[in-house]
Design an enzyme around this catalytic site. Structure first.
Site, PDB file in Angstrom:
ATOM      1  N   LYS A  36      -4.064  -0.596  13.923  1.00  0.00           N
ATOM      2  CA  LYS A  36      -4.915   0.460  13.356  1.00  0.00           C
ATOM      3  C   LYS A  36      -6.348   0.039  13.649  1.00  0.00           C
ATOM      4  CE  LYS A  36      -6.253   2.488   8.864  1.00  0.00           C
ATOM      5  NZ  LYS A  36      -5.832   2.720   7.463  1.00  0.00           N
TER       6      LYS A  36
ATOM      7  N   LYS B 149       0.646  10.432  13.803  1.00  0.00           N
ATOM      8  CA  LYS B 149       1.297  10.975  12.607  1.00  0.00           C
ATOM      9  C   LYS B 149       1.836  12.374  12.890  1.00  0.00           C
ATOM     10  CE  LYS B 149      -1.319   8.313   9.218  1.00  0.00           C
ATOM     11  NZ  LYS B 149      -2.054   8.282   7.935  1.00  0.00           N
TER      12      LYS B 149
ATOM     13  N   ARG C 275      -2.430   3.048  17.014  1.00  0.00           N
ATOM     14  CA  ARG C 275      -2.400   4.258  16.178  1.00  0.00           C
ATOM     15  C   ARG C 275      -3.536   5.221  16.504  1.00  0.00           C
ATOM     16  NH1 ARG C 275      -2.786   3.718  10.611  1.00  0.00           N
ATOM     17  NH2 ARG C 275      -1.014   4.936   9.903  1.00  0.00           N
TER      18      ARG C 275
ATOM     19  N   ARG D 294     -11.924  17.356  10.569  1.00  0.00           N
ATOM     20  CA  ARG D 294     -11.156  16.113  10.658  1.00  0.00           C
ATOM     21  C   ARG D 294      -9.889  16.285  11.492  1.00  0.00           C
ATOM     22  NH1 ARG D 294      -8.715  12.592   5.523  1.00  0.00           N
ATOM     23  NH2 ARG D 294      -7.022  11.655   6.712  1.00  0.00           N
TER      24      ARG D 294
ATOM     25  N   GLU E 192     -10.744   4.111   9.100  1.00  0.00           N
ATOM     26  CA  GLU E 192     -10.884   3.782   7.677  1.00  0.00           C
ATOM     27  C   GLU E 192     -11.373   2.340   7.463  1.00  0.00           C
ATOM     28  OE1 GLU E 192      -7.042   4.884   5.943  1.00  0.00           O
ATOM     29  OE2 GLU E 192      -7.836   6.904   5.626  1.00  0.00           O
TER      30      GLU E 192
ATOM     31  N   TRP F  77     -12.911  13.646   2.392  1.00  0.00           N
ATOM     32  CA  TRP F  77     -11.931  13.144   1.433  1.00  0.00           C
ATOM     33  C   TRP F  77     -11.790  14.104   0.260  1.00  0.00           C
ATOM     34  CZ3 TRP F  77     -13.624   7.259   1.105  1.00  0.00           C
ATOM     35  CH2 TRP F  77     -13.070   6.568   2.208  1.00  0.00           C
TER      36      TRP F  77
ATOM     37  N   GLU G 121       3.730   9.276  -0.431  1.00  0.00           N
ATOM     38  CA  GLU G 121       2.348   9.176  -0.910  1.00  0.00           C
ATOM     39  C   GLU G 121       1.828  10.481  -1.497  1.00  0.00           C
ATOM     40  OE1 GLU G 121      -0.349   7.803   2.102  1.00  0.00           O
ATOM     41  OE2 GLU G 121      -2.137   8.206   0.892  1.00  0.00           O
TER      42      GLU G 121
ATOM     43  N   GLU H 112       0.860  -1.183   0.000  1.00  0.00           N
ATOM     44  CA  GLU H 112       0.000   0.000   0.000  1.00  0.00           C
ATOM     45  C   GLU H 112       0.895   1.232   0.000  1.00  0.00           C
ATOM     46  OE1 GLU H 112      -3.441  -0.312   2.349  1.00  0.00           O
ATOM     47  OE2 GLU H 112      -3.912   1.822   2.294  1.00  0.00           O
ATOM     48  N   ARG H 113       0.641   2.123  -0.969  1.00  0.00           N
ATOM     49  CA  ARG H 113       1.433   3.357  -1.115  1.00  0.00           C
ATOM     50  C   ARG H 113       2.923   3.062  -1.329  1.00  0.00           C
ATOM     51  NH1 ARG H 113      -3.221   5.762  -2.124  1.00  0.00           N
ATOM     52  NH2 ARG H 113      -4.660   5.561  -0.374  1.00  0.00           N
TER      53      ARG H 113
ATOM     54  N   ASP I 186      -2.926  14.114   7.363  1.00  0.00           N
ATOM     55  CA  ASP I 186      -2.431  12.869   6.785  1.00  0.00           C
ATOM     56  C   ASP I 186      -1.206  13.060   5.891  1.00  0.00           C
ATOM     57  OD1 ASP I 186      -2.171  10.292   5.992  1.00  0.00           O
ATOM     58  OD2 ASP I 186      -3.860  10.293   4.604  1.00  0.00           O
TER      59      ASP I 186
HETATM   60  O1  GCW Z   1      -2.351   8.103   4.316  1.00  0.00           O
HETATM   61  C1  GCW Z   1      -3.465   7.277   4.384  1.00  0.00           C
HETATM   62  C2  GCW Z   1      -3.295   6.353   3.251  1.00  0.00           C
HETATM   63  C3  GCW Z   1      -3.801   4.959   3.491  1.00  0.00           C
HETATM   64  C4  GCW Z   1      -3.258   4.486   4.832  1.00  0.00           C
HETATM   65  C5  GCW Z   1      -3.767   5.409   5.916  1.00  0.00           C
HETATM   66  C6  GCW Z   1      -3.199   5.051   7.277  1.00  0.00           C
HETATM   67  C7  GCW Z   1      -2.548   2.299   5.471  1.00  0.00           C
HETATM   68  O2  GCW Z   1      -3.905   6.917   2.121  1.00  0.00           O
HETATM   69  O3  GCW Z   1      -3.350   4.159   2.444  1.00  0.00           O
HETATM   70  O4  GCW Z   1      -3.590   3.139   5.096  1.00  0.00           O
HETATM   71  O5  GCW Z   1      -3.374   6.717   5.660  1.00  0.00           O
HETATM   72  O6  GCW Z   1      -2.210   5.649   7.654  1.00  0.00           O
HETATM   73  O7  GCW Z   1      -3.744   4.197   7.950  1.00  0.00           O
END
Ligand code: GCW
Length: 637
Positions: free
Chosen positions: A250, A322, A287, A298, A254, A508, A355, A131-132, A327
């Site tokens: 996580k 993060k 997380r 958000r 999402e 989004w 990303e 992923e990414r 994000d």
């Molecule tokens: O940055 C976003 C990404 C998702 C990612 C999510 C996360 C792993 O678009 O791909 O999923 O964050 O950090 O959980």
């Protein structure tokens, strides 16, 4: 030739080194596999008779992962109480020799990591995709294990050489199958290999694994059968991997399952897992990337959910946050949770894979961005004074925690170049160096990487360092200047699409974030708006809240600014925005100009492959400028 990245050890150094080093003595309390690795690493450069391993370490050798290097007339002693410390000492010694920092006059040096947990997070899936990920497929060949791939050791060397001591093998969007016995056996093989490099293995756990893989009707963390399932799972894992690091989770994010699904809290979920890992010394990293459900902004959600839980988590549970509240945008102000979780273990999550920053295509050195976060004065003990040098930076907040770490979402893949281009590995390198010592200078790190990767030709080194140290500013300008954020395309977060209305959720969509209208531009997070500012210490909140004092780099993050508002440059917002987008394009071109100066001084195919990247970067910077300026200027008419 570049597949060893910064561990090439080439370029006529051997002769120089032989003049300086007569003998190397490794001094450590006890023999271990890690100490043997240190010897092997030295042997890549020195003949075996130069190296002496010593069992009885010096009484005063540094503890933990710290090490010292001493030079007495060409006899270099690298000592630590632990094998890990000696291994880091050896990598430091080789690095310093190669960049010319160890010469005849060198007396000694002591070093130790400022942050104890330095981890890579791999978003690698069971099917081999990432992923990414922009550098090919996963390095872990699950279907071929127990057959061992040569690159497992190469990976461990690269990671250990910059101080990484933990790795989460699988995606946080976790497949429960990773916890099945079959996959745990495969994981154990990787753990066995990485152990000799002082790297602990972790797994991302799917919170609904008791349902998905255990066949139970619920994954409620307070349900007895569920608890028994996790307790047995922990026992099963530690029987296979005695030094297993723990779980990254996580949850309720999402679409991932979590305790909320069963009417429980993050604390209920995290503490249950923590309790079953504790007897073995394992930890839970939970997380804080949550949004939606009951927050109009958000950016406020994680703080709103987690701040009230401070003090309730177990000692072996940490919250992973993060760097910014949304994000991994090209630039975000620091996440307010770093100033708020006084009684909870904290991990800072950075994204090495780009990303939102040009992915595998743009050369963007992230060191300066990470430094901006680590240096950010977040904790203001008195609450009343002006935000100033006196407040504690994020790096220090982490340093002072009992349980703390820095995690980087890895940019590695199975491509020959490992990270996506000959330049992308600079981010992996600098992530490791900064997670070891967040006070290092980015320019120094860039220079180290440049010499180790491209050799000692000064004109090449200068060009590479210029490209690296100017690339992030360029990217912020041509993508999201002045605090703009999340205006990328919906599908893959690549390229500009400020007007995009795709996606099921409002948060989004780019217009949700930039709020452009006839009056102005930007998200009002002031006390008159969403009041996200008050999630920060008082002095910072006041600073951000006032349009006159809010740093311009975060202006449109915190304010809805009138188009004719005059900025520090004396230009109006309208003009400044246009100016910054254009400056970004010009800076991208400048990166390419610097690279063109090295033609003929690096191998031609390498030269060409970097040039191709920079051509794409310049073209896409133009596209960002054209699309965004046209879109935003439409509102000003
Ligand atoms: O940055 C976003 C990404 C998702 C990612 C999510 C996360 C792993 O678009 O791909 O999923 O964050 O950090 O959980």
């Amino acid at each position: 030739m570049y597949d060893k990245l910064w561990l090439r050890y080439e370029g006529g150094y051997i002769e120089t080194i032989e003049k300086i080093v007569r003998r190397v003595v490794l001094s450590c309390r006890q023999r271990s596999d890690v100490l043997n690795t240190a010897v092997t690493e030295l042997e890549t450069v020195f003949p075996a008779e130069v190296i002496i391993g010593e069992n009885a370490g010096e009484e005063h050798a540094p503890t933990g992962e710290g090490f010292s290097i001493r030079n007495r007339n060409g006899v270099f002693t690298i000592s630590s109480q632990t094998g890990g410390g000696v291994l880091y000492g050896v990598f430091a010694f080789l690095r310093l020799l190669h960049i010319g920092k160890i010469n005849e006059g060198f007396v000694g040096l002591d070093d130790s990591p400022k942050i104890s947990r330095r981890m890579l997070n791999h978003w690698d899936n069971l099917d081999g995709s990432i992923e990414r990920g922009y550098a090919g497929g996963s390095l872990w060949k699950w279907d071929r294990l127990p057959k061992v791939d040569r690159r497992y050791i190469d990976y461990a060397r690269l990671a250990a050489s910059v101080g990484i001591n933990g790795t989460v093998l699988n995606n946080v969007n976790a497949d429960a199958a990773f916890l099945s016995h079959t996959y745990l056996e495969k994981t154990a093989i990787l753990a066995d290999m990485f152990r000799a490099y002082n790297i602990q293995v972790f797994l991302s756990a799917n919170f609904a694994a008791p349902v998905n893989s255990g066949g139970l009707p619920t994954a409620d963390p307070l349900h007895n059968a569920v608890r028994a399932w996790w307790r047995d799972k922990a026992a099963e894992i530690y029987a296979l991997i005695p030094d297993f690091g723990g779980f990254l989770v996580k949850a309720d994010s999402e679409g991932q399952p979590g305790p909320y699904l069963y009417g429980r809290t993050h604390v209920d979920g995290a503490n249950m897992l923590a309790d079953f890992l504790a007897p073995y010394g394992g930890i839970v990293i939970w997380r804080a990337f949550v949004y939606g459900h009951g927050e109009s902004d958000r950016a406020k959600k994680a703080y709103a959910d987690f701040k009230p839980l401070d003090g309730q988590f177990r000692d072996n549970a940490a919250v992973q946050v993060k760097n910014g509240p949304i994000d991994f945008q090209p630039r975000e102000p620091v996440h307010p949770l770093f100033g708020a979780m006084e009684k909870t273990g904290l991990f800072l999550e950075l994204q090495i894979t780009q990303e939102y920053l040009g992915q595998g295509k743009h050369i963007v050195f992230l060191g300066p961005m990470w430094k901006e976060i680590l240096n950010f004065g977040i904790r203001d003990p008195h609450g009343e004074m002006q935000a100033s040098q006196l407040s504690d930076p994020v790096g220090k907040v982490l340093e002072e925690k009992k349980l703390a770490g820095i995690a980087g979402v890895s940019n590695t893949g199975d491509n020959d170049d490992w990270c996506g281009s000959l330049f992308h590995s600079a981010n992996l390198f600098s992530f490791g160096r900064l997670s070891w010592d967040w006070t290092l200078s980015c320019t120094d790190i860039a220079r180290e990487w440049a010499v180790l990767t491209w050799g000692r030709d000064l004109s090449v080194v200068d060009a590479v360092v210029n490209i690296l140290t100017h690339s992030w500013d360029a990217c912020v300008d041509y993508m999201t200047p002045l605090g703009l954020h999340h205006i990328m395309r919906y599908e893959n977060h690549d390229g500009p699409d400020p007007g995009c209305e795709q996606g099921e959720r409002a948060d989004w969509k780019p217009p949700y974030y930039h709020c452009a209208d006839a009056k102005g531009l930007g998200f009002d997070r002031t006390r008159k708006g969403s009041n996200a500012v008050d999630q920060y210490a008082r002095s910072l909140a006041d600073l951000f809240d006032n349009i006159e004092t809010c740093p311009e780099k975060y202006l449109l993050w915190f304010h809805h600014v009138p188009w004719d508002h005059v900025l520090g440059s004396r230009r109006t917002l309208k003009d400044e925005l246009t100016f910054r987008y254009h400056r970004g394009v010009e800076s991208a071109k400048q990166l390419r100009t610097w690279w063109k100066q090295v033609e003929g001084r690096v191998p031609h195919d390498s030269y060409q492959s970097v040039l191709n990247k920079l051509d794409v970067q310049v073209a896409e910077a133009h596209e960002w400028e054209a699309v965004c300026v046209a879109y935003f200027m439409n509102f000003t008419k």
